[in-house]
Design an enzyme around this catalytic site. Structure first.
Site, mmCIF file in Angstrom:
data_model
loop_
_atom_site.group_PDB
_atom_site.id
_atom_site.type_symbol
_atom_site.label_atom_id
_atom_site.label_comp_id
_atom_site.label_asym_id
_atom_site.label_seq_id
_atom_site.Cartn_x
_atom_site.Cartn_y
_atom_site.Cartn_z
ATOM 1 N N ARG A 147 -47.826 3.888 -16.186
ATOM 2 C CA ARG A 147 -46.216 3.829 -15.651
ATOM 3 C C ARG A 147 -46.172 5.066 -14.676
ATOM 4 O O ARG A 147 -46.308 5.955 -15.124
ATOM 5 C CB ARG A 147 -45.393 3.591 -16.647
ATOM 6 C CG ARG A 147 -43.992 3.623 -16.220
ATOM 7 C CD ARG A 147 -43.152 3.445 -17.254
ATOM 8 N NE ARG A 147 -42.221 4.691 -17.352
ATOM 9 C CZ ARG A 147 -40.904 4.814 -17.988
ATOM 10 N NH1 ARG A 147 -40.435 3.764 -18.416
ATOM 11 N NH2 ARG A 147 -40.174 5.874 -17.730
ATOM 12 N N TYR A 159 -33.718 9.114 -13.333
ATOM 13 C CA TYR A 159 -34.201 8.341 -14.579
ATOM 14 C C TYR A 159 -35.535 8.345 -14.652
ATOM 15 O O TYR A 159 -36.232 8.045 -13.421
ATOM 16 C CB TYR A 159 -33.673 7.147 -14.996
ATOM 17 C CG TYR A 159 -34.574 6.225 -15.355
ATOM 18 C CD1 TYR A 159 -35.108 6.159 -16.647
ATOM 19 C CD2 TYR A 159 -35.366 5.322 -14.409
ATOM 20 C CE1 TYR A 159 -36.052 5.581 -17.040
ATOM 21 C CE2 TYR A 159 -36.542 4.501 -14.924
ATOM 22 C CZ TYR A 159 -36.580 4.752 -16.467
ATOM 23 O OH TYR A 159 -37.787 4.067 -16.661
ATOM 24 N N ASP A 209 -40.831 1.068 -13.847
ATOM 25 C CA ASP A 209 -39.644 0.467 -14.723
ATOM 26 C C ASP A 209 -38.602 0.710 -13.981
ATOM 27 O O ASP A 209 -38.216 1.928 -13.315
ATOM 28 C CB ASP A 209 -39.394 1.445 -16.014
ATOM 29 C CG ASP A 209 -38.650 1.136 -16.947
ATOM 30 O OD1 ASP A 209 -37.709 0.053 -16.573
ATOM 31 O OD2 ASP A 209 -38.465 1.613 -18.090
ATOM 32 N N HIS A 211 -35.458 -0.072 -14.836
ATOM 33 C CA HIS A 211 -34.365 0.363 -15.921
ATOM 34 C C HIS A 211 -33.118 -0.250 -15.569
ATOM 35 O O HIS A 211 -31.917 0.269 -15.647
ATOM 36 C CB HIS A 211 -34.183 1.735 -15.945
ATOM 37 C CG HIS A 211 -34.219 2.312 -17.201
ATOM 38 N ND1 HIS A 211 -33.142 2.057 -18.027
ATOM 39 C CD2 HIS A 211 -35.265 2.855 -17.983
ATOM 40 C CE1 HIS A 211 -33.775 2.704 -19.415
ATOM 41 N NE2 HIS A 211 -34.677 3.191 -19.244
ATOM 42 N N GLU A 235 -40.591 -3.516 -14.562
ATOM 43 C CA GLU A 235 -39.910 -3.711 -15.884
ATOM 44 C C GLU A 235 -38.550 -3.544 -15.594
ATOM 45 O O GLU A 235 -38.163 -3.009 -14.733
ATOM 46 C CB GLU A 235 -40.408 -2.778 -16.791
ATOM 47 C CG GLU A 235 -39.569 -2.533 -17.891
ATOM 48 C CD GLU A 235 -40.171 -1.195 -18.776
ATOM 49 O OE1 GLU A 235 -41.383 -0.926 -18.659
ATOM 50 O OE2 GLU A 235 -39.390 -0.810 -19.696
ATOM 51 N N GLU A 261 -37.001 -4.492 -23.933
ATOM 52 C CA GLU A 261 -36.768 -3.110 -24.789
ATOM 53 C C GLU A 261 -35.323 -3.060 -25.487
ATOM 54 O O GLU A 261 -35.385 -2.655 -26.720
ATOM 55 C CB GLU A 261 -37.208 -1.998 -24.160
ATOM 56 C CG GLU A 261 -36.343 -1.497 -23.123
ATOM 57 C CD GLU A 261 -36.633 -0.381 -22.429
ATOM 58 O OE1 GLU A 261 -37.837 -0.307 -22.078
ATOM 59 O OE2 GLU A 261 -35.843 0.680 -22.308
ATOM 60 N N ARG A 282 -40.946 -7.441 -23.929
ATOM 61 C CA ARG A 282 -41.055 -5.968 -24.365
ATOM 62 C C ARG A 282 -40.437 -5.670 -25.741
ATOM 63 O O ARG A 282 -39.854 -4.581 -25.886
ATOM 64 C CB ARG A 282 -40.809 -4.853 -23.421
ATOM 65 C CG ARG A 282 -41.858 -5.084 -22.482
ATOM 66 C CD ARG A 282 -41.222 -4.145 -21.317
ATOM 67 N NE ARG A 282 -40.649 -2.647 -21.434
ATOM 68 C CZ ARG A 282 -41.260 -1.871 -22.010
ATOM 69 N NH1 ARG A 282 -42.643 -1.841 -22.574
ATOM 70 N NH2 ARG A 282 -40.663 -0.620 -22.318
ATOM 71 N N GLU A 338 -46.728 0.057 -24.861
ATOM 72 C CA GLU A 338 -46.518 1.451 -24.272
ATOM 73 C C GLU A 338 -46.609 2.588 -25.556
ATOM 74 O O GLU A 338 -46.594 2.464 -26.623
ATOM 75 C CB GLU A 338 -45.000 1.442 -24.060
ATOM 76 C CG GLU A 338 -44.324 2.602 -23.376
ATOM 77 C CD GLU A 338 -42.854 2.693 -23.160
ATOM 78 O OE1 GLU A 338 -42.207 1.576 -23.510
ATOM 79 O OE2 GLU A 338 -42.432 3.376 -22.525
ATOM 80 N N TRP A 401 -27.846 1.732 -17.115
ATOM 81 C CA TRP A 401 -28.781 2.675 -17.481
ATOM 82 C C TRP A 401 -30.082 1.873 -17.774
ATOM 83 O O TRP A 401 -29.895 0.941 -18.612
ATOM 84 C CB TRP A 401 -28.327 3.736 -18.448
ATOM 85 C CG TRP A 401 -29.317 4.262 -19.262
ATOM 86 C CD1 TRP A 401 -29.734 3.807 -20.516
ATOM 87 C CD2 TRP A 401 -30.340 5.343 -18.940
ATOM 88 N NE1 TRP A 401 -30.681 4.748 -21.075
ATOM 89 C CE2 TRP A 401 -30.984 5.532 -20.098
ATOM 90 C CE3 TRP A 401 -30.593 6.015 -17.672
ATOM 91 C CZ2 TRP A 401 -32.164 6.512 -20.143
ATOM 92 C CZ3 TRP A 401 -31.770 6.927 -17.746
ATOM 93 C CH2 TRP A 401 -32.513 7.075 -18.811
HETATM 94 C C1 GCO Z 1 -39.019 2.747 -21.771
HETATM 95 C C2 GCO Z 1 -37.852 3.011 -22.044
HETATM 96 C C3 GCO Z 1 -37.265 4.678 -21.866
HETATM 97 C C4 GCO Z 1 -35.802 4.479 -22.097
HETATM 98 C C5 GCO Z 1 -35.604 4.904 -23.875
HETATM 99 C C6 GCO Z 1 -34.226 4.749 -24.284
HETATM 100 O O1 GCO Z 1 -39.549 2.020 -20.864
HETATM 101 O O2 GCO Z 1 -40.086 3.349 -22.326
HETATM 102 O O3 GCO Z 1 -37.173 2.450 -20.801
HETATM 103 O O4 GCO Z 1 -37.625 4.901 -20.798
HETATM 104 O O5 GCO Z 1 -35.591 5.830 -21.765
HETATM 105 O O6 GCO Z 1 -36.558 4.345 -24.724
HETATM 106 O O7 GCO Z 1 -33.961 4.643 -25.414
HETATM 107 MG MG MG Z 2 -38.178 0.726 -20.107
#
Ligand code: GCO
Ligand code: MG
Length: 401
Positions: A147, A159, A209, A211, A235, A261, A282, A338, A401
């Site tokens: 990634r 981030y 990612d 996010h 992602e 996630e 995920r 991951e 976030w």
């Molecule tokens: C990922 C997640 C992490 C997050 C974290 C937040 O893809 O691994 O987005 O980057 O920052 O898991 O709890």
């Molecule tokens: Mg992520």
């Protein structure tokens, strides 16, 4: 095979972890991860004050029955705190069943569907050059998938960019604010991947990612711009509370999409899967109801050729990592896992049988999950209040976030 006791262990060997240890009258115990990043103590209390008392005296072999009892019996369904607590119980019960059967958990899940589990690591940098160097380090360690994230020029903090070798976005103390501009970000990503393809060719899988930071139409535009670089996935392109919003992204790009996630149940991804709006789901063991519930999500996904790509950041403990690997190696429609290396302190607190070689992992053949906790060592790392940073637009508006 009655449950005698349930202990909730909170420790912070580099970051916070909550672990459930279920003890049976036969002397066998099982572990489950119950870590919810930034909200750890809520799950600890949910388990200690409300779940463990309900488990004493129950038959530890009845995994599905206990799952349904905790889910339906509470009246209040779903939600990250509830589902993380149920996941911890479920994971610990699979660990116990494995130990009782003297078999690694994956053998109880139908046996291995593959020899090992392809994982991806996190490469990041403040500049494209730095990110290239980080990708190079992963490639030289044998990773087949990486990634890649890079700072957005003009923004002070971004981030996804690690500090040093270990990526850990949560910070001790109050949550700091970080600045965000979707316009600048969208401009900065395609040149990163153009450069990475130039340097590494197309044999290495590249992931990215977002996010949850873009609107659906912005995500469609970014996905389209990334098509020549053939990403393994893009992602969390947009927040997914409204599953329908992925339809708009899908209309505009063939870049594969991954999400899930922060999901905690099959209902969070039903439309996404059934309408084939995503390519990878995920959801993880710890946040989506444990091994039992994750298998149901995977079974639904299999019908639609959606593959798994479980979250595996450092805020998921080695207990979750072990459980994820048993799931990954057994489930038919596995895609990728991951894997972010934990700190040495964390690895010492949680000795484990899983291993990494040639870009892939294996859960090992120890009975149960093959992971333990050194309670004496854990007690030397007390809980530290920590939060994820908050993103704000340049005018001060709170952003996803
Ligand atoms: C990922 C997640 C992490 C997050 C974290 C937040 O893809 O691994 O987005 O980057 O920052 O898991 O709890
Ligand atoms: Mg992520």
């Amino acid at each position: 095979m009655k449950i005698l006791d349930g202990k909730v262990i909170v420790c912070s060997p580099g970051r916070n972890f909550v672990t459930l240890k279920l003890q049976t009258e036969d002397g066998v115990y099982g572990l489950g991860d119950a870590t919810l990043n930034g909200r750890e103590l809520a799950v600890a209390s949910y388990l200690r004050d409300h779940v463990v008392p309900l488990l004493i005296g129950r038959d530890a072999r009845r995994i599905e029955d206990i799952w349904q009892y905790l889910y339906k019996g509470a009246y209040w369904r779903r939600g990250p705190v509830t589902m993380t607590a149920i996941a911890a119980v479920d994971t610990a019960l699979w660990d116990i069943k494995g130990k009782m059967s003297n078999a690694p958990v994956y053998q109880l899940l139908g046996g291995a569907s593959r020899d090992s589990v392809m994982v991806y690591g996190h490469a990041s940098g403040r500049t494209i050059d730095e990110t290239c160097e980080a990708v190079e380090r992963y490639a030289s360690l044998g990773y087949k998938a990486v990634r890649a994230q890079s700072s957005v020029p003009g923004l002070q903090s971004t981030y996804g960019v690690g500090k040093g070798d270990v990526y850990e976005p949560a910070e001790a103390g109050l949550a700091p604010d970080t600045a965000w501009s979707s316009e600048r970000y969208i401009e900065s990503v395609p040149p990163l991947f153009a450069r990475l393809r130039k340097e590494f060719g197309f044999d290495l899988h590249l992931l990215h990612d977002v996010h949850h930071r873009l609107t659906p139409i912005e995500a469609g535009r970014l996905g389209r711009a990334l098509e020549p670089h053939r990403l393994f996935w893009m992602e969390d392109p947009t927040p997914a509370e409204n599953q329908e919003s992925f339809r708009l992204i899908r209309q505009h790009t063939t870049t594969p999409l991954a999400v899930g996630e922060v999901f905690n149940s099959i209902h969070d991804c039903r439309t996404l899967i059934q309408d084939q709006l995503i390519d990878y789901i995920r959801t993880t063991v710890v946040h989506a109801g444990g091994i039992s519930h994750l298998r149901k999500i995977a079974a639904l996904a299999e019908l639609y050729q959606v593959r798994t790509g479980s979250h595996g950041a450092t805020d998921l403990s080695p207990v979750c990592m072990a459980a994820a690997l048993h799931f990954d190696v057994s489930v038919h429609n596995f895609g990728i896992q991951e894997y972010m290396r934990h700190t040495d302190e964390t690895d010492r607190v949680f000795p484990h049988a899983y291993r990494f070689a040639d870009g892939a992992m294996h859960p090992g053949d120890a009975p149960g999950l093959g992971v333990d906790i050194d309670e004496a060592l854990a007690s030397t790392f007390p809980y530290v209040r920590a939060y994820l940073p908050t993103a704000r637009l340049l005018d001060g508006t709170v952003h996803s976030w």
